[in-house]
Scaffold this active site. Structure first.
Site, mmCIF file in Angstrom:
data_model
loop_
_atom_site.group_PDB
_atom_site.id
_atom_site.type_symbol
_atom_site.label_atom_id
_atom_site.label_comp_id
_atom_site.label_asym_id
_atom_site.label_seq_id
_atom_site.Cartn_x
_atom_site.Cartn_y
_atom_site.Cartn_z
ATOM 1 N N GLY A 32 7.204 10.771 50.278
ATOM 2 C CA GLY A 32 8.265 9.793 50.080
ATOM 3 C C GLY A 32 9.493 10.363 49.404
ATOM 4 N N HIS A 35 14.406 12.296 52.532
ATOM 5 C CA HIS A 35 15.728 12.887 52.688
ATOM 6 C C HIS A 35 15.873 13.406 54.115
ATOM 7 C CE1 HIS A 35 13.566 16.638 52.387
ATOM 8 N NE2 HIS A 35 13.159 16.367 51.143
ATOM 9 N N GLU A 36 16.981 14.085 54.344
ATOM 10 C CA GLU A 36 17.307 14.529 55.698
ATOM 11 C C GLU A 36 16.253 15.499 56.267
ATOM 12 O OE1 GLU A 36 19.546 13.130 57.500
ATOM 13 O OE2 GLU A 36 19.354 14.541 59.168
ATOM 14 N N HIS A 38 12.953 15.272 55.775
ATOM 15 C CA HIS A 38 11.925 14.379 56.315
ATOM 16 C C HIS A 38 12.428 13.691 57.600
ATOM 17 C CE1 HIS A 38 11.000 14.037 51.814
ATOM 18 N NE2 HIS A 38 9.876 14.539 52.301
ATOM 19 N N GLY A 148 7.228 20.500 57.900
ATOM 20 C CA GLY A 148 8.446 21.285 57.766
ATOM 21 C C GLY A 148 8.159 22.720 57.342
ATOM 22 N N ASP A 151 7.887 24.171 53.594
ATOM 23 C CA ASP A 151 6.601 24.482 52.958
ATOM 24 C C ASP A 151 5.833 25.382 53.924
ATOM 25 O OD1 ASP A 151 6.461 22.399 50.508
ATOM 26 O OD2 ASP A 151 7.459 21.486 52.210
#
Ligand code: AMP
Length: 308
Positions: A32, A35-36, A38, A148, A151
């Site tokens: 949660g 941001h962009e 995600h 992403g 990570d």
């Protein structure tokens, strides 16, 4: 309209129904404070699937006892609005009691890939990640799952876990998204005081300088990490925790850049721990550098500092 689902049977039913109707499920697991970065995962999931689920769960199992679980930023209303804007079908936001109704006697652990980097500096972190991701995969059922490259170790660990366990999940790695000044987007950037926020892009500058050295022909891992240490040392607000060159898939340390590698780092900026990385592929004389993308509408990042 994105439906807010808070129960495990509720999410399982929704995904089962989507598949029964002939659709595919795209799953975007998050903690949660979206941001962009995600949102780029949500857009990819939306483009590739008929049914998109975003999960929002600050997973206690992946935080160490001295880490920031208690103050991790949260904004469920803002997150639901972001999911609405990205045309997400379901936001799954379970309570801790829903996910862990009893102390878990079961831990999913990936060996090898979790040695070193964040695995070394955050003991137990990846066990917490792989255990909760396995639960999310088991609840959602067969799907495409979007992670992403911010990570990078996590994506490698989750992809290996899904392969080793024959999970009916396609794990997809998506580009790292950066602010216009190069700072990797992270929910934890909200912790940064203004002076720390201004200092933090040095991590990107250092990774870019190292990748430019690779493009110029450097292959020695020690030389590249020294280059990064040198750039970061000029910024007293930023203290490196680690910087290493590792194989991008197996995460084993490498002494020379060859094939697909990651240069990955973690640093403390003020009290905040940030991570960043660049993916580099060297095949013969062809070098490909993946520093990620700038977030939509961002101006180009400033040029790299001169080589020293
Ligand atoms: P988090 O909420 O930080 O656990 O992240 C949830 C997912 O979003 C993970 O797969 C992250 O790798 C991904 N993510 C976080 N930040 C970024 C970013 N800057 N660019 C791309 N993906 C990201």
């Amino acid at each position: 309209m994105a439906a807010l689902v808070e129960t495990i049977p509720g999410l399982r039913d929704a995904c089962d129904r989507a598949r029964a109707a002939g659709g595919t499920v795209g799953l975007v697991p998050t903690m949660g404070f979206l941001h962009e970065g995600h949102r780029s995962l949500m857009r990819r999931a939306r483009a590739e699937n008929s049914f998109v689920v975003v999960t929002i769960f600050v997973n206690p199992l992946q935080f160490g006892p001295t880490e920031d679980l208690g103050r991790y930023p949260r904004d469920l209303d803002g997150d639901v609005a972001a999911c609405e804007a990205e045309d997400v079908d379901v936001v799954f936001a379970p309570s801790v009691a829903e996910m862990y109704p009893r102390p878990s006697a079961t831990t999913v652990r990936v060996a090898g890939l979790t040695d070193g980097l964040c695995g070394e500096h955050r003991p137990g972190h990846f066990d917490g990640v792989t255990t909760v991701v396995t639960k999310l995969f088991a609840i959602a059922g067969p799907c495409r799952a979007y992670f992403g490259r911010k990570d990078a170790q996590q994506v490698a660990v989750v992809a290996r876990m899904a392969a080793d366990l024959d999970l009916p999940i396609e794990v997809l790695a998506c580009p790292l998204v950066r602010e216009s000044d190069g700072l990797a987007l992270s929910s934890r950037n909200a912790y940064l005081a203004p002076a720390d926020r201004a200092a933090a892009p040095v991590l990107f500058h250092a990774l870019r300088a190292a990748s430019e050295s690779v493009v110029a022909g450097e292959r020695d891992a020690d030389v590249l990490t020294a280059r990064i240490r040198g750039v970061v040392a000029a910024e007293p607000r930023v203290e490196l925790e680690y910087v290493e060159v590792r194989d991008a898939e197996s995460i084993v340390p490498v002494v020379r850049v060859d094939g697909a590698v990651l240069i990955a780092l973690a640093a403390r900026v003020g009290g905040t721990r940030l991570i960043d990385n660049v993916g580099i592929s060297v095949v013969g004389s062809t070098v490909t550098v993946d520093l990620g993308t700038l977030s939509a509408g961002a101006k180009p990042a400033p040029p790299a500092p001169p080589a020293s």
